[in-house]
Design an enzyme around this catalytic site. Sequence first.
Site, PDB file in Angstrom:
ATOM      1  N   ARG A  62       0.838  -1.213   0.000  1.00 50.90           N
ATOM      2  CA  ARG A  62       0.000   0.000   0.000  1.00 50.90           C
ATOM      3  C   ARG A  62       0.872   1.262   0.000  1.00 50.90           C
ATOM      4  NH1 ARG A  62      -4.110  -0.606   4.670  1.00 50.90           N
ATOM      5  NH2 ARG A  62      -5.022   1.320   3.824  1.00 50.90           N
ATOM      6  N   GLN A  96     -10.051   8.787   8.527  1.00 52.70           N
ATOM      7  CA  GLN A  96      -9.752   7.402   8.905  1.00 52.70           C
ATOM      8  C   GLN A  96      -8.693   6.850   7.937  1.00 52.70           C
ATOM      9  OE1 GLN A  96     -13.694   5.182  10.036  1.00 52.70           O
ATOM     10  NE2 GLN A  96     -14.175   6.735   8.498  1.00 52.70           N
ATOM     11  N   ASN A  97      -8.454   7.599   6.871  1.00 51.20           N
ATOM     12  CA  ASN A  97      -7.543   7.129   5.828  1.00 51.20           C
ATOM     13  C   ASN A  97      -6.098   7.271   6.268  1.00 51.20           C
ATOM     14  OD1 ASN A  97      -9.868   6.738   4.389  1.00 51.20           O
ATOM     15  ND2 ASN A  97      -9.647   8.605   3.154  1.00 51.20           N
ATOM     16  N   HIS A 114      -6.418   6.915  12.304  1.00 51.87           N
ATOM     17  CA  HIS A 114      -6.000   5.509  12.198  1.00 51.87           C
ATOM     18  C   HIS A 114      -4.556   5.376  11.748  1.00 51.87           C
ATOM     19  CE1 HIS A 114     -10.457   4.108  11.704  1.00 51.87           C
ATOM     20  NE2 HIS A 114     -10.150   4.409  12.951  1.00 51.87           N
ATOM     21  N   CYS A 122       8.179   2.857  16.650  1.00 50.13           N
ATOM     22  CA  CYS A 122       8.826   1.854  17.508  1.00 50.13           C
ATOM     23  C   CYS A 122       7.712   1.194  18.327  1.00 50.13           C
ATOM     24  CB  CYS A 122       9.830   2.568  18.426  1.00 50.13           C
ATOM     25  SG  CYS A 122      10.292   1.607  19.853  1.00 50.13           S
ATOM     26  N   GLY A 181     -17.550   9.371   2.282  1.00 52.05           N
ATOM     27  CA  GLY A 181     -16.932   8.112   1.835  1.00 52.05           C
ATOM     28  C   GLY A 181     -16.559   7.159   2.931  1.00 52.05           C
ATOM     29  N   THR A 182     -17.451   7.012   3.931  1.00 53.58           N
ATOM     30  CA  THR A 182     -17.187   6.006   4.949  1.00 53.58           C
ATOM     31  C   THR A 182     -18.440   5.163   5.168  1.00 53.58           C
ATOM     32  OG1 THR A 182     -16.448   5.559   7.227  1.00 53.58           O
ATOM     33  CG2 THR A 182     -17.704   7.602   6.868  1.00 53.58           C
ATOM     34  N   SER A 183     -18.184   3.862   5.410  1.00 51.28           N
ATOM     35  CA  SER A 183     -19.320   2.943   5.580  1.00 51.28           C
ATOM     36  C   SER A 183     -19.916   3.062   6.970  1.00 51.28           C
ATOM     37  CB  SER A 183     -18.837   1.503   5.358  1.00 51.28           C
ATOM     38  OG  SER A 183     -17.804   1.192   6.295  1.00 51.28           O
TER      39      SER A 183
HETATM   40  C1  BV8 Z   1     -10.890   0.873  19.432  1.00 51.76           C
HETATM   41  C2  BV8 Z   1      -6.244  -0.063   9.795  1.00 51.76           C
HETATM   42  C3  BV8 Z   1     -10.704   0.913  21.790  1.00 51.76           C
HETATM   43  C4  BV8 Z   1      -5.841   1.082   8.984  1.00 51.76           C
HETATM   44  C5  BV8 Z   1      -8.504  -0.074  10.533  1.00 51.76           C
HETATM   45  C6  BV8 Z   1     -18.373  -4.348  18.472  1.00 51.76           C
HETATM   46  C7  BV8 Z   1     -19.202  -3.253  18.349  1.00 51.76           C
HETATM   47  C8  BV8 Z   1     -18.681  -1.980  18.197  1.00 51.76           C
HETATM   48  C9  BV8 Z   1     -17.297  -1.771  18.148  1.00 51.76           C
HETATM   49  C10 BV8 Z   1     -16.484  -2.865  18.248  1.00 51.76           C
HETATM   50  C11 BV8 Z   1     -17.015  -4.156  18.424  1.00 51.76           C
HETATM   51  N1  BV8 Z   1     -15.965  -4.999  18.496  1.00 51.76           N
HETATM   52  C12 BV8 Z   1     -14.798  -4.292  18.393  1.00 51.76           C
HETATM   53  C13 BV8 Z   1     -15.117  -3.004  18.257  1.00 51.76           C
HETATM   54  C14 BV8 Z   1     -14.169  -1.880  18.108  1.00 51.76           C
HETATM   55  C15 BV8 Z   1     -13.597  -1.841  16.689  1.00 51.76           C
HETATM   56  C16 BV8 Z   1     -14.711  -1.780  15.649  1.00 51.76           C
HETATM   57  O1  BV8 Z   1     -15.299  -0.746  15.452  1.00 51.76           O
HETATM   58  N2  BV8 Z   1     -14.971  -2.905  14.995  1.00 51.76           N
HETATM   59  C17 BV8 Z   1     -16.041  -2.916  14.006  1.00 51.76           C
HETATM   60  C18 BV8 Z   1     -15.535  -3.601  12.745  1.00 51.76           C
HETATM   61  C19 BV8 Z   1     -17.248  -3.576  14.618  1.00 51.76           C
HETATM   62  N3  BV8 Z   1     -12.809  -0.633  16.615  1.00 51.76           N
HETATM   63  C20 BV8 Z   1     -11.538  -0.636  17.027  1.00 51.76           C
HETATM   64  O2  BV8 Z   1     -10.954  -1.624  17.405  1.00 51.76           O
HETATM   65  C21 BV8 Z   1     -10.828   0.708  17.046  1.00 51.76           C
HETATM   66  N4  BV8 Z   1     -10.182   0.861  18.312  1.00 51.76           N
HETATM   67  O3  BV8 Z   1     -12.083   0.802  19.490  1.00 51.76           O
HETATM   68  O4  BV8 Z   1     -10.075   0.969  20.516  1.00 51.76           O
HETATM   69  C22 BV8 Z   1      -9.673   1.157  22.806  1.00 51.76           C
HETATM   70  C23 BV8 Z   1     -10.010   1.979  23.874  1.00 51.76           C
HETATM   71  C24 BV8 Z   1      -9.074   2.199  24.864  1.00 51.76           C
HETATM   72  C25 BV8 Z   1      -7.806   1.634  24.760  1.00 51.76           C
HETATM   73  C26 BV8 Z   1      -7.460   0.834  23.677  1.00 51.76           C
HETATM   74  C27 BV8 Z   1      -8.411   0.590  22.695  1.00 51.76           C
HETATM   75  C28 BV8 Z   1      -9.744   0.797  15.989  1.00 51.76           C
HETATM   76  C29 BV8 Z   1     -10.363   0.957  14.648  1.00 51.76           C
HETATM   77  C30 BV8 Z   1      -9.282   1.148  13.575  1.00 51.76           C
HETATM   78  C31 BV8 Z   1      -9.017  -0.134  12.900  1.00 51.76           C
HETATM   79  N5  BV8 Z   1      -8.116   0.049  11.767  1.00 51.76           N
HETATM   80  N6  BV8 Z   1      -7.643  -0.261   9.546  1.00 51.76           N
HETATM   81  C32 BV8 Z   1      -5.597   0.645   7.577  1.00 51.76           C
HETATM   82  O5  BV8 Z   1      -5.054  -0.431   7.370  1.00 51.76           O
HETATM   83  O6  BV8 Z   1      -5.949   1.434   6.680  1.00 51.76           O
HETATM   84  S1  BV8 Z   1     -10.137  -0.056  10.158  1.00 51.76           S
HETATM   85  C33 BV8 Z   1     -10.442   0.358   8.534  1.00 51.76           C
HETATM   86  O7  BV8 Z   1     -11.847   0.717   8.504  1.00 51.76           O
HETATM   87  C34 BV8 Z   1      -9.715   1.564   8.002  1.00 51.76           C
HETATM   88  O8  BV8 Z   1      -8.999   2.289   8.974  1.00 51.76           O
HETATM   89  C35 BV8 Z   1     -10.840   2.423   7.481  1.00 51.76           C
HETATM   90  O9  BV8 Z   1     -10.502   3.737   7.486  1.00 51.76           O
HETATM   91  C36 BV8 Z   1     -11.914   2.112   8.431  1.00 51.76           C
HETATM   92  C37 BV8 Z   1     -13.299   2.538   8.027  1.00 51.76           C
HETATM   93  O10 BV8 Z   1     -13.553   2.047   6.727  1.00 51.76           O
HETATM   94  P1  BV8 Z   1     -14.089   3.088   5.631  1.00 51.76           P
HETATM   95  O11 BV8 Z   1     -13.066   4.163   5.496  1.00 51.76           O
HETATM   96  O12 BV8 Z   1     -15.468   3.489   5.972  1.00 51.76           O
HETATM   97  O13 BV8 Z   1     -14.028   2.226   4.315  1.00 51.76           O
HETATM   98  P2  BV8 Z   1     -15.111   1.152   3.839  1.00 51.76           P
HETATM   99  O14 BV8 Z   1     -14.474   0.369   2.748  1.00 51.76           O
HETATM  100  O15 BV8 Z   1     -15.684   0.436   5.024  1.00 51.76           O
HETATM  101  O16 BV8 Z   1     -16.302   2.051   3.226  1.00 51.76           O
HETATM  102  C38 BV8 Z   1     -16.058   2.860   2.094  1.00 51.76           C
HETATM  103  C39 BV8 Z   1     -17.310   3.696   1.889  1.00 51.76           C
HETATM  104  O17 BV8 Z   1     -17.070   4.596   0.810  1.00 51.76           O
HETATM  105  C40 BV8 Z   1     -18.538   2.867   1.503  1.00 51.76           C
HETATM  106  O18 BV8 Z   1     -19.651   3.330   2.247  1.00 51.76           O
HETATM  107  C41 BV8 Z   1     -18.729   3.181  -0.006  1.00 51.76           C
HETATM  108  O19 BV8 Z   1     -20.097   3.213  -0.357  1.00 51.76           O
HETATM  109  C42 BV8 Z   1     -18.162   4.566  -0.087  1.00 51.76           C
HETATM  110  N7  BV8 Z   1     -17.606   4.886  -1.403  1.00 51.76           N
HETATM  111  C43 BV8 Z   1     -16.889   4.080  -2.235  1.00 51.76           C
HETATM  112  N8  BV8 Z   1     -16.505   4.786  -3.326  1.00 51.76           N
HETATM  113  C44 BV8 Z   1     -16.962   6.059  -3.145  1.00 51.76           C
HETATM  114  C45 BV8 Z   1     -17.660   6.129  -1.919  1.00 51.76           C
HETATM  115  N9  BV8 Z   1     -18.242   7.257  -1.471  1.00 51.76           N
HETATM  116  C46 BV8 Z   1     -18.142   8.348  -2.248  1.00 51.76           C
HETATM  117  N10 BV8 Z   1     -17.485   8.365  -3.441  1.00 51.76           N
HETATM  118  C47 BV8 Z   1     -16.890   7.244  -3.917  1.00 51.76           C
HETATM  119  N11 BV8 Z   1     -16.236   7.270  -5.095  1.00 51.76           N
END
Ligand code: BV8
Length: 233
Positions: A62, A96-97, A114, A122, A181-183
């Site tokens: 990436r 989030q990007n 993120h 480190c 642009g976020t789900s």
């Molecule tokens: C935390 C790494 C606590 C970066 C990523 C149960 C219920 C609720 C929450 C949780 C649960 N179990 C666990 C959790 C917490 C968890 C979570 O939310 N899980 C979800 C899946 C249920 N979250 C975490 O763990 C977070 N940390 O909560 O910590 C804590 C507290 C104290 C102390 C310690 C810890 C950490 C979350 C970050 C995870 N890292 N990735 C990378 O590699 O890039 S997540 C990943 O998803 C990316 O970061 C990304 O940014 C993020 C969100 O995705 P989107 O950006 O929305 O992308 P997606 O593909 O999903 O959607 C794209 C959208 O764009 C679509 O809607 C599409 O229609 C639209 N689209 C497409 N093309 C276009 C467009 N729109 C407009 N124009 C276009 N052309």
Amino acid sequence: MNTDFRNANIVVLTGAGISAASGLSTFRDQGGLWDKYPVEDIASPEGYRRDPELVESFYNARRAQLDAPDVAPNTAHFALAKLEQEHQGRLFLVTQNVDDLHERAGSNQILHMHGELRKACCPVTMQPFFMSQPFAADNLCQCCDQPQRLRPNIVWFGEMPIGMGQIERAITECDLFISIGTSGTVYPAAGFMRLAKAFGAKAIDINLEPSYSSPFDTHLQGCATQQVPKVVE
Ligand code: BV8
């Protein structure tokens, strides 16, 4: 920008969809990153501990893609940079990007909640810094007595996102919250719209499809490259 919001405090949250038109894969669309890679093996500390090479190859690929000649900011990124110019000090852009397309479009005030692809950290100090060479077993930090294998400066599942205090303050003080642009599936980012509305802000969602079940005030359905410039002009 609509005259009602000329003097507003604005928070913009972007997700992978804003970079889709620049050629960067989203996560959850058809053919997205999580279709190709098991998220628990790639975007979790446990997965990294189990197989650091797999995770490094995912992020090295990436990072290399960011340097591809056909990967560049699009009109949505440039429109947000223009909005920052016009809204000096009253626009808070949280993304989030982990790509650098907002920076390359000219935005300056950006919070990467993120993490960032172009940075390493480190694993002990978690201090981020720009790094150009690829992640590898012999790519070690210089800050510890026992040099550690440098890891991607990326927030994985179960890790605390960056800047949460600053983000929450901005959201509770904003008049307009724009999600682009976020789900809306990953927390805590997925809860920002509700927080903004709870504090009286208007909420606009720009997405190819309605991304949240909960009620935005306005849905602008369509590609970010079309919709964002319209909101900003
Ligand atoms: C935390 C790494 C606590 C970066 C990523 C149960 C219920 C609720 C929450 C949780 C649960 N179990 C666990 C959790 C917490 C968890 C979570 O939310 N899980 C979800 C899946 C249920 N979250 C975490 O763990 C977070 N940390 O909560 O910590 C804590 C507290 C104290 C102390 C310690 C810890 C950490 C979350 C970050 C995870 N890292 N990735 C990378 O590699 O890039 S997540 C990943 O998803 C990316 O970061 C990304 O940014 C993020 C969100 O995705 P989107 O950006 O929305 O992308 P997606 O593909 O999903 O959607 C794209 C959208 O764009 C679509 O809607 C599409 O229609 C639209 N689209 C497409 N093309 C276009 C467009 N729109 C407009 N124009 C276009 N052309």
